[in-house]
Design a protein around this motif. Structure first.
Motif, PDB file in Angstrom:
ATOM      1  N   THR A   1      47.323  22.384   3.758  1.00 11.50           N
ATOM      2  CA  THR A   1      46.489  22.488   2.556  1.00 11.50           C
ATOM      3  C   THR A   1      45.174  21.746   2.752  1.00 11.50           C
ATOM      4  O   THR A   1      44.097  22.255   2.402  1.00 11.50           O
ATOM      5  CB  THR A   1      47.233  21.933   1.330  1.00 11.50           C
TER       6      THR A   1
ATOM      7  N   THR B   1      43.031  23.681   5.223  1.00 12.04           N
ATOM      8  CA  THR B   1      42.510  24.899   4.595  1.00 12.04           C
ATOM      9  C   THR B   1      41.381  24.566   3.621  1.00 12.04           C
ATOM     10  O   THR B   1      40.354  25.259   3.581  1.00 12.04           O
ATOM     11  CB  THR B   1      43.640  25.644   3.860  1.00 12.04           C
ATOM     12  N   ASN B   2      41.551  23.502   2.841  1.00  8.55           N
ATOM     13  CA  ASN B   2      40.491  23.082   1.919  1.00  8.55           C
ATOM     14  C   ASN B   2      39.223  22.712   2.681  1.00  8.55           C
ATOM     15  O   ASN B   2      38.104  23.049   2.256  1.00  8.55           O
ATOM     16  CB  ASN B   2      40.958  21.889   1.089  1.00  8.55           C
TER      17      ASN B   2
ATOM     18  N   ASP C   1      38.315  23.832   5.618  1.00 10.70           N
ATOM     19  CA  ASP C   1      37.764  25.073   6.165  1.00 10.70           C
ATOM     20  C   ASP C   1      36.963  25.828   5.109  1.00 10.70           C
ATOM     21  O   ASP C   1      35.905  26.410   5.395  1.00 10.70           O
ATOM     22  CB  ASP C   1      38.922  25.933   6.690  1.00 10.70           C
ATOM     23  N   LYS C   2      37.448  25.795   3.861  1.00 15.12           N
ATOM     24  CA  LYS C   2      36.773  26.530   2.788  1.00 15.12           C
ATOM     25  C   LYS C   2      35.552  25.785   2.248  1.00 15.12           C
ATOM     26  O   LYS C   2      34.547  26.405   1.884  1.00 15.12           O
ATOM     27  CB  LYS C   2      37.757  26.798   1.644  1.00 15.12           C
ATOM     28  N   ASP C   3      35.648  24.463   2.184  1.00 18.98           N
ATOM     29  CA  ASP C   3      34.576  23.679   1.566  1.00 18.98           C
ATOM     30  C   ASP C   3      33.351  23.519   2.466  1.00 18.98           C
ATOM     31  O   ASP C   3      32.253  23.239   1.969  1.00 18.98           O
ATOM     32  CB  ASP C   3      35.090  22.290   1.175  1.00 18.98           C
TER      33      ASP C   3
ATOM     34  N   PRO D   1      31.426  25.622   5.312  1.00 16.90           N
ATOM     35  CA  PRO D   1      31.320  26.864   6.093  1.00 16.90           C
ATOM     36  C   PRO D   1      31.030  26.638   7.571  1.00 16.90           C
ATOM     37  O   PRO D   1      31.405  27.476   8.407  1.00 16.90           O
ATOM     38  CB  PRO D   1      30.156  27.599   5.411  1.00 16.90           C
TER      39      PRO D   1
ATOM     40  N   HIS E   1      34.905  23.789  11.384  1.00 18.23           N
ATOM     41  CA  HIS E   1      36.043  24.611  11.764  1.00 18.23           C
ATOM     42  C   HIS E   1      37.172  23.715  12.275  1.00 18.23           C
ATOM     43  O   HIS E   1      37.198  23.346  13.458  1.00 18.23           O
ATOM     44  CB  HIS E   1      35.616  25.620  12.836  1.00 18.23           C
TER      45      HIS E   1
ATOM     46  N   THR F   1      30.863  36.445   4.707  1.00 19.70           N
ATOM     47  CA  THR F   1      31.954  35.472   4.624  1.00 19.70           C
ATOM     48  C   THR F   1      31.924  34.614   5.875  1.00 19.70           C
ATOM     49  O   THR F   1      31.664  35.121   6.972  1.00 19.70           O
ATOM     50  CB  THR F   1      33.323  36.168   4.513  1.00 19.70           C
TER      51      THR F   1
ATOM     52  N   GLU G   1      36.910  31.875   9.403  1.00 21.57           N
ATOM     53  CA  GLU G   1      38.097  31.343   8.728  1.00 21.57           C
ATOM     54  C   GLU G   1      39.185  31.040   9.749  1.00 21.57           C
ATOM     55  O   GLU G   1      39.478  31.849  10.637  1.00 21.57           O
ATOM     56  CB  GLU G   1      38.607  32.367   7.709  1.00 21.57           C
TER      57      GLU G   1
END
Length: 380
Positions: free
Chosen positions: A241, A244-245, A247-249, A251, A254, A317, A320
């Motif tokens: 989690t 993943t957070n 990675d999303k917060d 850009p 990585h 996008t 990811e």
């Protein structure tokens, strides 16, 4: 002095011995591969912070009424102690200015004894308070969150991105567990790539970076990364989690690997109540200083693939990460990790007692067991 002093003294003796033993394990010759060596070195820095916090708290019991530990859960001091130590660290200079120096207090103690034929408990408490504040003022304590620092950088030969190793720590308030985080993160930001990656795809050796660097290596992201760590370091969040957070917060960041080392629970005979079987057996150990058991868990989440960024006229996008979770391993899936290791460190006397009881196999099921005798640690 207060009535709980003998129990408190025993607790600090055993937990201090446990952390010294953990350092002996981390410094062992079997952990000299490059990756493990860096992990061990980083973990030892935070263990040293834990030892400093314990030294502060040990001084604090000399001038406070009570000291609480999480007897039935982690076996470590409750979170309130961590918060108070952090507050005292910040206010230490002001408080120390109002307390005479140690030499003067000791002279007053001698004078009091000679004049009153009694022990100066109040003066002794003042000395303990001063020692506590002096230790806290040094700043190297285990805070609720120990903010990130960057410890290494390289270049990924395939992606041609700078790859940094960043580490931080947190003391979880709900579980009363200290945790250490070590992450390997690639940074595709233009500013860092231009500075660190040469045309041939290797690291620019002309850039002298004095490691460790306080904060995330990329100065444009350092403040935001600190904020992220403060919000995303709780035990309730699984490593996948958190990764993943991240990675999303961010850009341009990585996360390729995130490691969390959860220290504890800790068991001490006659003090903790977190496992009836273990505590019963430890109570039979002849020397109280050897009647303890320390456990820790190493959790890893690893990116198995990167989904490329998509760029179009109307929308885009970022890249990811796809993290690997071994769904065939129910415990790994529950933890939200690719892999994990559970470790137990125990003095030889205590291991002998556990073995003689016939409970060793059950107690240590699923653990890698390390037995310490003197300064030597042996893997069982």
């Amino acid at each position: 002095m207060n009535a709980v002093e003998p129990a408190a003294a025993q607790y600090f003796q055993t937990v201090r011995a446990a952390f010294v033993g953990l350092e002996a394990y981390l410094d062992g010759p079997g952990r000299n591969t490059a990756a493990r060596d860096l992990t061990a070195t980083l973990v030892m820095k935070y263990v040293e912070r834990l030892k400093t916090s314990l030294a502060c708290w040990e001084n604090k019991i000399g001038f406070m009424e009570r000291f609480r530990i999480s007897r039935a859960e982690s076996g470590f001091p409750v979170f309130q102690n961590v918060l108070e130590l952090e507050n005292d660290r910040r206010s230490a200079p002001e408080k120390l200015a109002a307390i005479p120096d140690t030499g003067r207090l000791k002279a007053e103690m001698v004078d009091f004894i000679l004049r009153n034929k009694a022990f100066p408990e109040e003066l002794q408490s003042r000395i303990a308070e001063r020692l506590y504040l002096e230790e806290a003022q040094k700043g190297e304590v285990f805070s609720p969150v120990v903010l990130p620092e960057t410890s290494a950088v390289s270049v990924n030969a395939e992606s041609l991105r700078p790859s940094v190793v960043v580490n931080w720590a947190a003391f979880d308030g709900a579980q009363t567990l200290p945790m250490i985080y070590i992450a390997r993160i690639e940074d595709s930001s233009d500013n860092l790539t231009r500075m660190l990656v040469k045309a041939d795809g290797t690291l620019n050796e002309k850039i002298d970076i004095p490691f460790p660097v306080g904060g995330f290596l990329n100065p444009e992201l350092a403040a935001r990364f600190d904020d992220f760590v403060i919000r995303n370091s709780g035990y309730a969040l699984t490593p996948v989690t958190i990764a993943t957070n991240l990675d999303k917060d961010f850009p341009t960041l990585h996360p390729k690997q995130m490691r969390r080392i959860v220290i504890g629970p800790f068991y001490s005979a006659g003090i903790t109540e977190n496992n009836e079987v273990i505590n019963s057996i430890l109570s039979r150990v002849r020397k109280a200083e050897n009647a303890w058991l320390l456990t820790w868990t190493v959790q890893d989440v690893i990116s198995k693939q990167e989904k490329p960024a998509q760029r179009g006229f109307f929308s885009s996008t970022p890249a990811e990460q796809i993290f690997h979770i071994d769904t065939n391993d129910l415990e790994a899936a529950r933890m939200g990790v690719t892999a994990f290791e559970k470790h137990a460190l125990v003095p030889h006397d205590a291991y002998t007692a556990l073995y003689a009881s016939g409970e060793a196999e059950r107690v240590f099921a699923g653990y890698k067991v390390h037995v310490i005798s003197g300064n030597q640690v042996t893997d069982v």
